[in-house]
Write a protein that holds these residues in place. Structure first.
Motif, PDB file in Angstrom:
ATOM      1  N   THR A  32      47.088  31.538  74.297  1.00 59.16           N
ATOM      2  CA  THR A  32      45.787  31.930  74.854  1.00 59.16           C
ATOM      3  C   THR A  32      44.656  31.267  74.092  1.00 59.16           C
ATOM      4  O   THR A  32      43.711  30.740  74.697  1.00 59.16           O
ATOM      5  N   ASP A  33      44.741  31.292  72.753  1.00 57.90           N
ATOM      6  CA  ASP A  33      43.703  30.640  71.957  1.00 57.90           C
ATOM      7  C   ASP A  33      43.692  29.133  72.178  1.00 57.90           C
ATOM      8  O   ASP A  33      42.636  28.501  72.130  1.00 57.90           O
ATOM      9  N   PHE A  34      44.870  28.547  72.406  1.00 54.41           N
ATOM     10  CA  PHE A  34      44.943  27.110  72.655  1.00 54.41           C
ATOM     11  C   PHE A  34      44.318  26.740  73.993  1.00 54.41           C
ATOM     12  O   PHE A  34      43.592  25.742  74.100  1.00 54.41           O
ATOM     13  N   ALA A  35      44.599  27.520  75.029  1.00 54.13           N
ATOM     14  CA  ALA A  35      44.177  27.163  76.382  1.00 54.13           C
ATOM     15  C   ALA A  35      42.766  27.642  76.714  1.00 54.13           C
ATOM     16  O   ALA A  35      42.141  27.090  77.627  1.00 54.13           O
ATOM     17  N   ALA A  36      42.245  28.656  76.009  1.00 52.32           N
ATOM     18  CA  ALA A  36      40.955  29.250  76.371  1.00 52.32           C
ATOM     19  C   ALA A  36      39.804  28.253  76.356  1.00 52.32           C
ATOM     20  O   ALA A  36      38.980  28.252  77.294  1.00 52.32           O
ATOM     21  N   PRO A  37      39.644  27.384  75.343  1.00 52.24           N
ATOM     22  CA  PRO A  37      38.531  26.420  75.386  1.00 52.24           C
ATOM     23  C   PRO A  37      38.584  25.501  76.598  1.00 52.24           C
ATOM     24  O   PRO A  37      37.556  25.225  77.230  1.00 52.24           O
ATOM     25  N   GLY A  38      39.781  25.036  76.952  1.00 48.57           N
ATOM     26  CA  GLY A  38      39.904  24.177  78.120  1.00 48.57           C
ATOM     27  C   GLY A  38      39.586  24.901  79.417  1.00 48.57           C
ATOM     28  O   GLY A  38      38.918  24.347  80.301  1.00 48.57           O
ATOM     29  N   PHE A  39      40.054  26.141  79.532  1.00 42.94           N
ATOM     30  CA  PHE A  39      39.742  26.910  80.741  1.00 42.94           C
ATOM     31  C   PHE A  39      38.255  27.208  80.851  1.00 42.94           C
ATOM     32  O   PHE A  39      37.693  27.218  81.952  1.00 42.94           O
ATOM     33  N   LEU A  40      37.605  27.463  79.718  1.00 46.80           N
ATOM     34  CA  LEU A  40      36.160  27.707  79.733  1.00 46.80           C
ATOM     35  C   LEU A  40      35.419  26.496  80.281  1.00 46.80           C
ATOM     36  O   LEU A  40      34.557  26.625  81.175  1.00 46.80           O
ATOM     37  N   LEU A  41      35.734  25.303  79.771  1.00 45.78           N
ATOM     38  CA  LEU A  41      35.060  24.098  80.248  1.00 45.78           C
ATOM     39  C   LEU A  41      35.419  23.797  81.702  1.00 45.78           C
ATOM     40  O   LEU A  41      34.572  23.329  82.470  1.00 45.78           O
ATOM     41  N   THR A  42      36.667  24.062  82.081  1.00 46.59           N
ATOM     42  CA  THR A  42      37.071  23.814  83.467  1.00 46.59           C
ATOM     43  C   THR A  42      36.314  24.713  84.431  1.00 46.59           C
ATOM     44  O   THR A  42      35.843  24.267  85.487  1.00 46.59           O
ATOM     45  N   ILE A  43      36.174  25.984  84.070  1.00 46.75           N
ATOM     46  CA  ILE A  43      35.444  26.927  84.925  1.00 46.75           C
ATOM     47  C   ILE A  43      33.991  26.501  85.065  1.00 46.75           C
ATOM     48  O   ILE A  43      33.441  26.435  86.179  1.00 46.75           O
ATOM     49  N   LEU A 149      38.129  19.791  95.693  1.00 50.44           N
ATOM     50  CA  LEU A 149      39.416  20.447  95.435  1.00 50.44           C
ATOM     51  C   LEU A 149      40.484  19.443  95.036  1.00 50.44           C
ATOM     52  O   LEU A 149      41.351  19.735  94.200  1.00 50.44           O
ATOM     53  N   GLY A 150      40.437  18.248  95.623  1.00 46.43           N
ATOM     54  CA  GLY A 150      41.410  17.227  95.270  1.00 46.43           C
ATOM     55  C   GLY A 150      41.272  16.737  93.843  1.00 46.43           C
ATOM     56  O   GLY A 150      42.256  16.321  93.225  1.00 46.43           O
ATOM     57  N   SER A 151      40.060  16.787  93.300  1.00 48.44           N
ATOM     58  CA  SER A 151      39.859  16.361  91.906  1.00 48.44           C
ATOM     59  C   SER A 151      40.161  17.484  90.912  1.00 48.44           C
ATOM     60  O   SER A 151      40.247  17.220  89.708  1.00 48.44           O
ATOM     61  N   PHE A 152      40.325  18.709  91.409  1.00 49.68           N
ATOM     62  CA  PHE A 152      40.521  19.841  90.502  1.00 49.68           C
ATOM     63  C   PHE A 152      41.882  19.788  89.807  1.00 49.68           C
ATOM     64  O   PHE A 152      41.968  19.874  88.579  1.00 49.68           O
ATOM     65  N   TYR A 153      42.942  19.621  90.579  1.00 45.39           N
ATOM     66  CA  TYR A 153      44.294  19.710  90.009  1.00 45.39           C
ATOM     67  C   TYR A 153      44.602  18.581  89.022  1.00 45.39           C
ATOM     68  O   TYR A 153      45.144  18.844  87.937  1.00 45.39           O
ATOM     69  N   PRO A 154      44.287  17.301  89.338  1.00 42.67           N
ATOM     70  CA  PRO A 154      44.532  16.271  88.317  1.00 42.67           C
ATOM     71  C   PRO A 154      43.733  16.502  87.038  1.00 42.67           C
ATOM     72  O   PRO A 154      44.228  16.245  85.935  1.00 42.67           O
ATOM     73  N   THR A 155      42.508  16.999  87.184  1.00 36.41           N
ATOM     74  CA  THR A 155      41.679  17.227  86.003  1.00 36.41           C
ATOM     75  C   THR A 155      42.261  18.328  85.132  1.00 36.41           C
ATOM     76  O   THR A 155      42.319  18.207  83.903  1.00 36.41           O
ATOM     77  N   VAL A 156      42.699  19.420  85.745  1.00 38.56           N
ATOM     78  CA  VAL A 156      43.266  20.529  84.973  1.00 38.56           C
ATOM     79  C   VAL A 156      44.582  20.127  84.317  1.00 38.56           C
ATOM     80  O   VAL A 156      44.828  20.431  83.139  1.00 38.56           O
ATOM     81  N   MET A 157      45.432  19.414  85.038  1.00 41.67           N
ATOM     82  CA  MET A 157      46.754  19.089  84.518  1.00 41.67           C
ATOM     83  C   MET A 157      46.725  17.995  83.454  1.00 41.67           C
ATOM     84  O   MET A 157      47.572  17.969  82.562  1.00 41.67           O
ATOM     85  N   LEU A 158      45.750  17.074  83.531  1.00 40.06           N
ATOM     86  CA  LEU A 158      45.763  15.903  82.651  1.00 40.06           C
ATOM     87  C   LEU A 158      44.686  15.931  81.571  1.00 40.06           C
ATOM     88  O   LEU A 158      44.566  14.968  80.816  1.00 40.06           O
ATOM     89  N   SER A 159      43.910  16.997  81.475  1.00 39.71           N
ATOM     90  CA  SER A 159      42.829  17.037  80.502  1.00 39.71           C
ATOM     91  C   SER A 159      43.202  17.742  79.210  1.00 39.71           C
ATOM     92  O   SER A 159      42.325  18.025  78.392  1.00 39.71           O
ATOM     93  N   VAL A 161      44.283  20.779  78.942  1.00 37.73           N
ATOM     94  CA  VAL A 161      44.014  22.212  79.018  1.00 37.73           C
ATOM     95  C   VAL A 161      45.313  23.000  78.850  1.00 37.73           C
ATOM     96  O   VAL A 161      45.399  23.938  78.037  1.00 37.73           O
ATOM     97  N   ILE A 162      46.335  22.630  79.601  1.00 43.68           N
ATOM     98  CA  ILE A 162      47.640  23.292  79.540  1.00 43.68           C
ATOM     99  C   ILE A 162      48.679  22.387  78.894  1.00 43.68           C
ATOM    100  O   ILE A 162      49.435  22.808  78.025  1.00 43.68           O
ATOM    101  N   TRP A 163      48.700  21.149  79.318  1.00 42.38           N
ATOM    102  CA  TRP A 163      49.668  20.167  78.839  1.00 42.38           C
ATOM    103  C   TRP A 163      48.995  19.313  77.763  1.00 42.38           C
ATOM    104  O   TRP A 163      48.090  18.540  78.059  1.00 42.38           O
TER     105      TRP A 163
END
Length: 230
Positions: A32-43, A149-159, A161-163
């Motif tokens: 959670t601590d690892f992913a939270a900064p990325g999710f904040l910026l993504t949101i 929406l098409g730019s959302f998934y590549p950005t989340v997966m490759l930035s 945030v999770i990976w």
């Protein structure tokens, strides 16, 4: 078993010996601590994209954009007027996201809160400018929604945030580094989890990358507006 076989037991000992507490974070890090900064910026980024991705399309459909051109208003003036007005709404969205992330969900932040706020606002502004690019390219609102929406998934997966980008292949890692959120996510993670300041390379690279993408998106928006005008 090694001793029974008359083989030195040092061979099977771990190469790395963890004897002291880690420098940054607990012994058992939280995802959670690892992913939270990325999710904040993504949101914040994609809230800003949704805020501006249809702004110019609505004006174009209603004829307001053509009227402004006939009255002598320059594309740069139209664009920056939208940036100023939408920036106020984006600041409110960013403040709410930070309040919920830090105060409500209690995400750990050991670094400078001012740097967290500034970097988050820069990413919100970057998302706004990306939304203006979409709005300038597309002629219909549904096309803009599909492109966002098409730019959302590549950005989340490759930035990262999770990976983590360190776990990617070399070619994919270089692609990820050129995405708007990657370096900013790394910078915010270093600030919130490690307490690093602006003097660290990973931190100021995130700020530089955010500012560079803002300029790139603004220039693209201006060029597209000028091309469509002519």
């Amino acid at each position: 078993m090694m001793e029974d076989c008359y083989i030195p037991s040092d061979i099977v000992r771990p190469v790395i010996s963890f004897q002291t507490p880690p420098i940054y974070g607990p012994d058992r890090p939280s995802f959670t601590d690892f992913a939270a900064p990325g999710f904040l910026l993504t949101i914040v980024f994609f809230l800003a994209v949704a805020l501006t991705s249809s702004a110019l399309i609505m004006e174009r459909q209603e004829g307001l954009l053509d009227r402004s051109y006939v009255a002598g208003v320059l594309p740069a003036e139209i664009l920056f007027s939208h940036v100023l007005t939408q920036f106020i709404i984006m600041v409110g969205q960013t403040i709410l996201a930070l309040i919920f992330m830090l105060a409500v969900f209690k995400v750990k932040c050991v670094g400078n809160l001012l740097l967290v706020v500034i970097l988050t606002l820069l990413q919100g502004l970057c998302g706004m400018c990306f939304g203006f690019v979409i709005s300038a390219i597309c002629t219909l609102e549904r096309d803009a929604i599909q492109m966002a929406l098409g730019s959302f998934y590549p950005t989340v997966m490759l930035s990262g945030v999770i990976w983590p980008i360190e776990a990617m292949s070399t070619g994919l890692m270089y692609i990820a580094l050129f995405l708007p959120l990657t370096l900013a996510t790394q910078a915010l993670r270093c600030i919130m989890l490690r307490g690093w300041g602006f003097a660290w390379f990973d931190v100021y690279c995130g700020f530089i990358a955010s500012c560079a993408w803002i300029v790139i998106f603004l220039v693209l928006s201006l060029l597209i507006l000028k091309f469509k005008k002519n």
